[in-house]
Design a protein around this motif. Structure first.
Motif, PDB file in Angstrom:
ATOM      1  N   VAL A 198       0.763  -1.409  -0.036  1.00 57.65           N
ATOM      2  CA  VAL A 198       0.087  -0.014  -0.084  1.00 57.65           C
ATOM      3  C   VAL A 198       0.768   1.331  -0.094  1.00 57.65           C
ATOM      4  N   GLY A 199       0.835   1.968  -1.077  1.00 57.69           N
ATOM      5  CA  GLY A 199       1.640   3.234  -1.092  1.00 57.69           C
ATOM      6  C   GLY A 199       0.664   4.554  -0.864  1.00 57.69           C
ATOM      7  N   VAL A 200       1.456   5.433  -0.418  1.00 58.25           N
ATOM      8  CA  VAL A 200       1.151   6.850  -0.194  1.00 58.25           C
ATOM      9  C   VAL A 200       1.971   7.696  -0.766  1.00 58.25           C
ATOM     10  N   LYS A 201       1.428   8.829  -1.647  1.00 63.16           N
ATOM     11  CA  LYS A 201       2.343   9.786  -2.457  1.00 63.16           C
ATOM     12  C   LYS A 201       2.479  10.921  -1.448  1.00 63.16           C
ATOM     13  N   LYS A 202       3.703  11.213  -1.097  1.00 61.60           N
ATOM     14  CA  LYS A 202       4.103  12.478  -0.700  1.00 61.60           C
ATOM     15  C   LYS A 202       4.515  13.489  -1.653  1.00 61.60           C
ATOM     16  N   ASN A 203       4.874  14.608  -1.186  1.00 60.27           N
ATOM     17  CA  ASN A 203       5.250  15.696  -2.188  1.00 60.27           C
ATOM     18  C   ASN A 203       6.342  15.425  -3.070  1.00 60.27           C
ATOM     19  N   SER A 204       7.530  14.645  -2.508  1.00 62.96           N
ATOM     20  CA  SER A 204       8.551  14.442  -3.404  1.00 62.96           C
ATOM     21  C   SER A 204       9.077  12.941  -3.205  1.00 62.96           C
ATOM     22  N   HIS A 205       8.094  12.042  -2.879  1.00 64.36           N
ATOM     23  CA  HIS A 205       8.312  10.650  -2.703  1.00 64.36           C
ATOM     24  C   HIS A 205       7.199   9.870  -2.327  1.00 64.36           C
ATOM     25  N   TYR A 206       7.428   8.540  -2.528  1.00 61.18           N
ATOM     26  CA  TYR A 206       6.439   7.609  -2.204  1.00 61.18           C
ATOM     27  C   TYR A 206       6.735   6.801  -0.910  1.00 61.18           C
ATOM     28  N   GLU A 207       5.645   6.495  -0.078  1.00 57.56           N
ATOM     29  CA  GLU A 207       5.958   5.685   1.234  1.00 57.56           C
ATOM     30  C   GLU A 207       4.887   4.370   0.804  1.00 57.56           C
ATOM     31  N   SER A 220      14.067  -2.710  -7.247  1.00 61.29           N
ATOM     32  CA  SER A 220      15.150  -2.891  -8.509  1.00 61.29           C
ATOM     33  C   SER A 220      15.225  -1.711  -9.569  1.00 61.29           C
ATOM     34  N   TRP A 221      13.903  -1.183  -9.635  1.00 64.27           N
ATOM     35  CA  TRP A 221      13.880  -0.373 -10.851  1.00 64.27           C
ATOM     36  C   TRP A 221      13.552   1.115 -10.381  1.00 64.27           C
ATOM     37  N   MET A 222      13.022   1.528  -9.103  1.00 67.85           N
ATOM     38  CA  MET A 222      12.900   2.908  -8.903  1.00 67.85           C
ATOM     39  C   MET A 222      14.097   3.564  -8.371  1.00 67.85           C
ATOM     40  N   ASN A 223      14.325   4.819  -8.419  1.00 66.35           N
ATOM     41  CA  ASN A 223      15.182   5.534  -7.976  1.00 66.35           C
ATOM     42  C   ASN A 223      14.995   5.522  -6.335  1.00 66.35           C
ATOM     43  N   ILE A 224      15.937   5.017  -5.445  1.00 63.65           N
ATOM     44  CA  ILE A 224      15.769   4.978  -4.063  1.00 63.65           C
ATOM     45  C   ILE A 224      15.290   6.244  -3.345  1.00 63.65           C
ATOM     46  N   ASP A 225      15.729   7.340  -4.164  1.00 61.92           N
ATOM     47  CA  ASP A 225      15.634   8.739  -3.621  1.00 61.92           C
ATOM     48  C   ASP A 225      14.090   8.963  -3.640  1.00 61.92           C
ATOM     49  N   LYS A 256      22.902  -7.676  -6.017  1.00 63.03           N
ATOM     50  CA  LYS A 256      21.602  -8.010  -5.908  1.00 63.03           C
ATOM     51  C   LYS A 256      20.928  -6.586  -5.369  1.00 63.03           C
ATOM     52  N   ALA A 257      19.705  -6.247  -6.039  1.00 64.84           N
ATOM     53  CA  ALA A 257      19.003  -5.181  -5.902  1.00 64.84           C
ATOM     54  C   ALA A 257      18.713  -4.577  -4.478  1.00 64.84           C
ATOM     55  N   MET A 258      18.224  -5.585  -3.743  1.00 60.05           N
ATOM     56  CA  MET A 258      17.965  -5.685  -2.424  1.00 60.05           C
ATOM     57  C   MET A 258      19.366  -5.120  -1.584  1.00 60.05           C
ATOM     58  N   ASP A 259      20.307  -5.868  -1.854  1.00 62.82           N
ATOM     59  CA  ASP A 259      21.504  -5.461  -1.092  1.00 62.82           C
ATOM     60  C   ASP A 259      21.985  -3.967  -1.264  1.00 62.82           C
ATOM     61  N   TYR A 260      21.828  -3.608  -2.400  1.00 64.34           N
ATOM     62  CA  TYR A 260      22.012  -2.319  -2.607  1.00 64.34           C
ATOM     63  C   TYR A 260      20.975  -1.271  -2.189  1.00 64.34           C
ATOM     64  N   ALA A 261      19.735  -1.538  -2.150  1.00 63.49           N
ATOM     65  CA  ALA A 261      18.595  -0.397  -1.866  1.00 63.49           C
ATOM     66  C   ALA A 261      18.401  -0.269  -0.249  1.00 63.49           C
ATOM     67  N   LEU A 262      18.400  -1.434   0.417  1.00 63.80           N
ATOM     68  CA  LEU A 262      18.188  -1.248   1.674  1.00 63.80           C
ATOM     69  C   LEU A 262      19.128  -0.510   2.705  1.00 63.80           C
ATOM     70  N   PRO A 263      20.290  -0.696   2.441  1.00 63.63           N
ATOM     71  CA  PRO A 263      21.166   0.362   3.195  1.00 63.63           C
ATOM     72  C   PRO A 263      21.063   1.823   3.221  1.00 63.63           C
ATOM     73  N   LEU A 264      20.308   2.035   1.783  1.00 57.23           N
ATOM     74  CA  LEU A 264      20.287   3.573   1.419  1.00 57.23           C
ATOM     75  C   LEU A 264      18.804   4.005   1.616  1.00 57.23           C
ATOM     76  N   ILE A 265      17.738   3.425   1.661  1.00 55.47           N
ATOM     77  CA  ILE A 265      16.785   3.690   1.883  1.00 55.47           C
ATOM     78  C   ILE A 265      16.148   4.364   2.989  1.00 55.47           C
ATOM     79  N   LYS A 266      14.995   5.239   2.899  1.00 55.42           N
ATOM     80  CA  LYS A 266      14.661   5.970   3.979  1.00 55.42           C
ATOM     81  C   LYS A 266      13.520   5.081   4.730  1.00 55.42           C
TER      82      LYS A 266
END
Length: 268
Positions: A198-207, A220-225, A256-266
């Motif tokens: 379930v996603g919620v759109k914020k001003n500059s990102h998605y939660e 894997s596909w979205m910009n983690i920012d 691996k996409a998850m190895d890259y994404a998880l340490p960076l994700i908010k």
């Protein structure tokens, strides 16, 4: 990720009992958010629900916020599906009549209002380029046509299922881009429906506000920012690391996409 066996039967029973209690609309919205296998899959294309994500109350404008919105793509176009959730107690017809009830007329009017909004090219462009910024990946597929579809979840099947005239009158309101379904129908084939974020759109990102890790495609596909997740999703993803199988190419090679994404994700 699908449910199996007894879990499916228990969930169906729980859901149908909830319908019989005739709660307010928000109770059903919340239940569907917490049990996403009941969320409609109308107009789903062969690539499934995009990023296994359904948006809650996605703001089209200050006035219009559909209960749910999801995207589904094929190799050459996108379906954008807007879902309006009424109540199980909402009526289709006036008592002892084949005249539409005010509940149903108001719901139909809501769908027509959304259609009118998307008939405006500037609104369509705003939706695609601003509201969905960063969510349309791979980016080159953003050039493909967007088809807008509408789903109304309204009332109970028992009001019309044994009456051919009433069934026909309801069906007559449907269009190639508009489906009307009862709350009962959401319980059908849930064993074939995978869970969604379930996603919620914020001003500059998605939660992503869910509790479970259900799919790695979005990571894997979205910009983690542009993305933030709950601690629960993070923890569940770690616990399910054996299921990770998406790889991406980075400066230091393939990871691996998850190895890259998880340490960076908010984390929300």
């Amino acid at each position: 990720m699908y449910m199996t066996g007894q879990e499916i039967n228990d969930k169906k029973k729980e859901y149908l009992e909830l319908l019989d209690r005739e709660e307010n609309e928000q109770i059903y919205q919340t239940y569907l958010e917490e049990n996403t296998m009941f969320i409609p899959r109308e107009f789903e294309q062969n690539h499934g629900i995009h990023f296994s994500t359904v948006f809650r109350k996605l703001p089209l404008s200050s006035d219009y916020k559909p209960d749910f919105v999801y995207l589904s793509k094929s190799s050459d176009n996108w379906n954008v599906v807007l879902v309006e959730i009424e109540k199980p107690s909402s009526k289709y017809f006036k008592k002892n009549s084949t005249t539409f009830h005010a509940d149903f007329n108001l719901a139909l009017q809501q769908m027509n209002t959304w259609r009118a909004w998307f008939d405006d090219e500037s609104n369509r462009n705003h939706f695609k380029n601003n509201i969905l910024q960063g969510f349309i990946e791979p980016a080159h597929m953003g050039r493909n046509p967007f088809n807008f579809k509408y789903v109304l979840v309204h009332g109970r099947r028992s009001e019309y299922e044994n009456n051919t005239q009433k069934t026909a009158l309801i069906r007559g309101q449907q269009r190639s881009d508009f489906s009307i379904i009862s709350f009962d129908s959401l319980a059908e084939n849930i064993e074939k429906k995978y869970k969604l974020y379930v996603g919620v759109k914020k001003n500059s990102h998605y939660e992503l506000i869910s509790k479970e890790f259900v799919d790695e495609g979005i990571f894997s596909w979205m910009n983690i920012d542009f993305l933030a997740i709950t601690q629960s999703i993070y923890d569940d993803a770690i616990a399910k690391s054996d299921s990770w199988h998406h790889y991406i190419i980075k400066e230091n090679g393939t990871v691996k996409a998850m190895d890259y994404a998880l340490p960076l994700i908010k984390i929300i």
